[in-house]
Design an enzyme around this catalytic site. Structure first.
Site, PDB file in Angstrom:
ATOM      1  N   HIS A 115       1.241  -1.077   0.034  1.00 26.81           N
ATOM      2  CA  HIS A 115      -0.511  -0.743   0.240  1.00 26.81           C
ATOM      3  C   HIS A 115       0.585   1.663  -0.745  1.00 26.81           C
ATOM      4  O   HIS A 115       0.538   2.527  -0.497  1.00 26.81           O
ATOM      5  CB  HIS A 115      -1.009  -0.259   1.147  1.00 26.81           C
ATOM      6  CG  HIS A 115      -0.330   0.062   2.163  1.00 26.81           C
ATOM      7  ND1 HIS A 115       0.278  -1.022   3.321  1.00 26.81           N
ATOM      8  CD2 HIS A 115       0.187   1.172   3.487  1.00 26.81           C
ATOM      9  CE1 HIS A 115       1.056  -0.469   4.077  1.00 26.81           C
ATOM     10  NE2 HIS A 115       0.271   0.712   4.676  1.00 26.81           N
ATOM     11  N   HIS A 179       5.310   8.706  13.619  1.00 22.42           N
ATOM     12  CA  HIS A 179       3.371   7.672  13.659  1.00 22.42           C
ATOM     13  C   HIS A 179       4.559   6.143  14.296  1.00 22.42           C
ATOM     14  O   HIS A 179       5.404   5.890  13.615  1.00 22.42           O
ATOM     15  CB  HIS A 179       2.790   7.555  12.063  1.00 22.42           C
ATOM     16  CG  HIS A 179       3.280   6.806  11.477  1.00 22.42           C
ATOM     17  ND1 HIS A 179       4.821   7.215  10.470  1.00 22.42           N
ATOM     18  CD2 HIS A 179       3.327   5.405  10.252  1.00 22.42           C
ATOM     19  CE1 HIS A 179       4.569   6.177   9.189  1.00 22.42           C
ATOM     20  NE2 HIS A 179       4.132   5.362   9.364  1.00 22.42           N
TER      21      HIS A 179
END
EC number: 1.13.11.16
Length: 314
Positions: A115, A179
């Site tokens: 992805h 993140h």
């Protein structure tokens, strides 16, 4: 020939663990702006820098960088699966010139991507086949990692190579910003997980679904404030965006890998894709950032950014 840039965060949790509608609307508007920017530029070729998340590249052979002359999307998290529209001749040209510049880069005639590549291409140009592409993998999760200065040098070399392609080239960087999703660390992983990190190719549907559900659950816990992963760091994210906007990318050379993790989480290393893309732009001379979007989105476990830039005629 002209060059342009679009960098963006990706998140497999988009559409699965969404924030408030006002936030979604802001993100959608930013992506629409990016799509308009790209359509107006009308690239002949997209050179995309992106990471992998142990879906295509594993510890059985983990290069710091790899250029694909052919690439297949594995279709994780519902992204488009199948072959990318890779410009093989351009990939070979870029690889030769990058190697000639002294940057050691691997090369693949059968790259598998996830992805990190597919979501960016789908969101920006509609599909993984819409525009001819040169995919460039940058290891951003599997330690040990090289210094970030090598990423800048890779980007500059790619930018110089692109200048010789006689094509309108769009540089895309996909990843980050701050993140710390639940990606296993090899050094501390149980033996059975280590085996998956060494060679976890071709998982069963049940295995892939279970893995993806763990990430979705982690996103929900993080948004609820009960997850144990590192917090997002908007201050760090905005500082990075400011440095990239300034054009003085060499400042980042002094940022250590340990500092990245301390400040912005293990997967903040994905901003290497942004650094490479901006460095590629800098090879053409000065550039001007035309738009910058940023939101802290816990539901997606991401400091979420999108930026666009054009070369400045001197």
């Amino acid at each position: 020939m002209p060059v342009a840039l679009c960098t963006m965060s990706h998140s497999p949790l988009m559409g699965r663990n969404d924030p408030a509608q006002t936030v979604i609307d802001d993100v959608d508007a930013a992506f629409e702006n990016a799509r308009t920017f790209i359509a107006d530029f009308a690239p002949d070729l997209i050179v995309i820098f992106a990471p992998d998340h142990y879906n295509g590249v594993y510890y059985d052979l983990m290069p710091p960088f790899c250029i694909g002359a052919a690439a297949q999307s594995v279709g994780d998290y519902g992204t488009e699966s199948g072959p990318l529209n890779v410009d093989r001749d351009a990939a070979y040209t870029v690889a030769r010139e990058v190697l000639a510049s002294g940057v050691d880069v691997a090369f693949s005639e059968r790259m598998h991507v996830d992805h990190g590549f597919a979501q960016a291409l789908q969101l920006l140009v509609g599909s993984i086949t819409a525009v001819p592409t040169v995919p460039i993998f940058i290891n951003s999760v599997a330690e040990p990692l090289g210094p970030v200065s090598r990423v800048r040098l890779l980007g500059e070399a790619v930018g110089r190579a692109a200048a010789n392609l006689d094509k309108r080239v769009l540089f895309v960087g996909s990843g980050g910003l701050s993140h710390d999703p639940p990606v296993p660390q090899f050094a501390t992983a149980p033996t059975e997980v280590k085996e998956k990190l060494i060679d976890g190719r071709n998982p069963t549907e049940a295995e892939r679904n279970a893995r993806e559900q763990r990430v979705i659950d982690a996103g929900r816990d993080f948004a609820a404030g009960v997850a144990t992963i590192a917090p997002l760091n908007p201050e760090w994210d905005r500082n990075l965006l400011d440095v990239l906007t300034s054009g003085e990318i060499e400042q980042i050379d002094s940022w250590t890998n340990e500092w990245f993790v301390e400040q912005a989480g293990h997967s903040s290393h994905e901003v290497r894709t942004w650094i490479a893309a901006y460095a590629a732009m800098s090879a053409a001379g000065k550039y001007r950032v035309t738009s910058t979007f940023y939101r802290e989105i816990p539901e997606w476990i991401a400091g979420f950014g999108i930026s666009t830039a054009v070369a400045v005629d001197e």
